[in-house]
Write an enzyme that holds these catalytic residues in place. Structure first.
Site, PDB file in Angstrom:
ATOM      1  N   ARG A 165       0.813  -1.212   0.000  1.00 42.32           N
ATOM      2  CA  ARG A 165       0.000   0.000   0.000  1.00 42.32           C
ATOM      3  C   ARG A 165       0.852   1.271   0.000  1.00 42.32           C
ATOM      4  O   ARG A 165       0.485   2.283   0.598  1.00 42.32           O
ATOM      5  CB  ARG A 165      -0.973   0.027   1.178  1.00 42.32           C
ATOM      6  N   SER A 242     -10.940   0.787   3.413  1.00 44.13           N
ATOM      7  CA  SER A 242     -10.228   0.408   4.642  1.00 44.13           C
ATOM      8  C   SER A 242      -9.392   1.589   5.121  1.00 44.13           C
ATOM      9  O   SER A 242      -8.553   2.099   4.379  1.00 44.13           O
ATOM     10  CB  SER A 242      -9.329  -0.800   4.387  1.00 44.13           C
ATOM     11  N   GLU A 341      -4.321   4.156   5.969  1.00 42.71           N
ATOM     12  CA  GLU A 341      -4.100   3.865   4.554  1.00 42.71           C
ATOM     13  C   GLU A 341      -4.293   5.083   3.664  1.00 42.71           C
ATOM     14  O   GLU A 341      -3.528   5.282   2.725  1.00 42.71           O
ATOM     15  CB  GLU A 341      -5.021   2.731   4.103  1.00 42.71           C
TER      16      GLU A 341
END
Length: 349
Positions: A165, A242, A341
């Protein structure tokens, strides 16, 4: 009096940014420039200066609510082209449109990433991934604008230094993504189905390849069940997806947590240790789906505990307060600090 221009592109003034993000929070931009071609993006970004905010799909960003005197360059170049097994997408193209176009041309490789909101240009920044796949698996090269010099060039995956990520682009405002190229499977095979939940849904073995259209349909169904497919009428989808990444811990740390919990801890192999399911940690720390309750302006999705959602009236401050509560609760319960994130602009946890 004529319309003001920035880099030759018309400027809109005093534009609320909340409707341009999937979380639907944010400030009012003093100036907003919407660029529909790559050349316009280059000209507008260079004219706007280093402090300008670059915005595309707005799906993986949390904007400070009190940002003042903000200039925003919005990427709305949306061309998608296919040449053999190569798909090229301009930065403003809707990501799911890119996935759909690849499948329409019989190309496999992106189907596990179906239904992810946002733009193509954001995918290499975050190394967007889901259901056992990530864009680093298929990206051939990325065309970048260097803001400091105005130079435009194609760069390789090696330059981008992809990680879980993340990439070299995530923590630097030096670069603006203009286009992305993907190399896909011309034989029409899906990527290996690595994710257990998806393999079960498809009734295939983990690691098996199958019809990519079947994979896309299954992924969209799974995402919809979790409130991860955008729907303006469903506040469970007013989110950045998320909010926290799945933490990677050492084997010793994993064993310590497993001993503390006294039950099976969902985990996955990772290069540097063991990857834990952040959603499971959140729920085990006492933050169930829908926390803290129906009257809260920001709360966890009722379908997926890892999504922090705006129930219609939330501000950036509300979202960040909830994120801090969850992060600190997981740290107190397990000694693990979750990492956000999305990109936080003008704000922090």
């Amino acid at each position: 009096m004529g319309t003001s221009l920035l880099g030759g592109v018309p400027v809109a003034e005093n534009v609320p940014l909340a409707p341009l993000t999937t979380l639907r929070v944010g400030p009012v931009a003093r100036r907003l420039v919407t660029c529909v071609t790559t050349d316009q993006i280059v000209d507008a970004v260079m004219a706007a200066g280093p402090e300008a905010l670059i915005l595309a799909g707005g799906s993986n960003v949390v904007l400070a609510g009190d940002a003042a005197d903000l200039t925003v360059v919005r990427l709305a170049n949306t061309r998608i082209s296919v040449d053999g097994d190569v798909v090229r997408a301009e930065a403003g193209a809707g990501w799911d449109d890119v996935v759909a176009a690849s499948l329409a041309h019989g190309l496999g490789g992106l189907e596990c990433l179906s239904g992810i909101p946002g733009s193509a240009g954001a995918t290499p920044v975050q190394n967007v991934g889901a259901y056992g796949a990530e864009v680093a698996d298929t990206i051939r090269r990325v065309r970048l604008l260097e803001r400091g010099t105005g130079s435009v060039r194609w760069v390789s995956p090696e330059f981008l230094r992809f990680g879980y990520r993340t990439s070299v682009l995530k923590h630097s405002s030096q670069w603006v993504v203009l286009e992305v190229e993907f190399g896909l499977d011309a034989a029409g095979h899906s990527a290996p189905v690595r994710y257990r939940e998806l393999a079960t849904e498809l009734a295939v073995e983990q690691g098996e390849r199958t019809d990519p259209q079947r994979v896309r349909a299954a992924v969209l169904e799974l995402r919809a069940r979790k409130g991860m497919v955008l729907d303006a009428a469903d506040h469970d989808t007013w989110s950045v997806g998320s909010f926290f990444t799945n933490p990677v811990v050492s084997r010793a740390e994993f064993e310590r947590i497993a001993a503390t919990v006294g039950s099976a801890v969902p985990n996955y192999p990772a290069e540097d240790g063991v990857k834990l399911a952040a959603g499971w940690l959140v729920e085990q720390a006492g933050f169930g789906k829908g926390y803290p309750g129906a009257d809260a302006p920001a709360r966890l999705s009722t379908k997926h505990a890892l999504a922090l959602t705006n129930r219609g009236t939330a501000t950036t401050a509300d979202v960040l307060a909830l994120a801090r509560t969850v992060r600190d609760g997981v740290k107190a319960a397990f000694g693990i600090e979750l990492t956000p994130e999305p990109v936080l602009v003008g704000c922090s946890l």
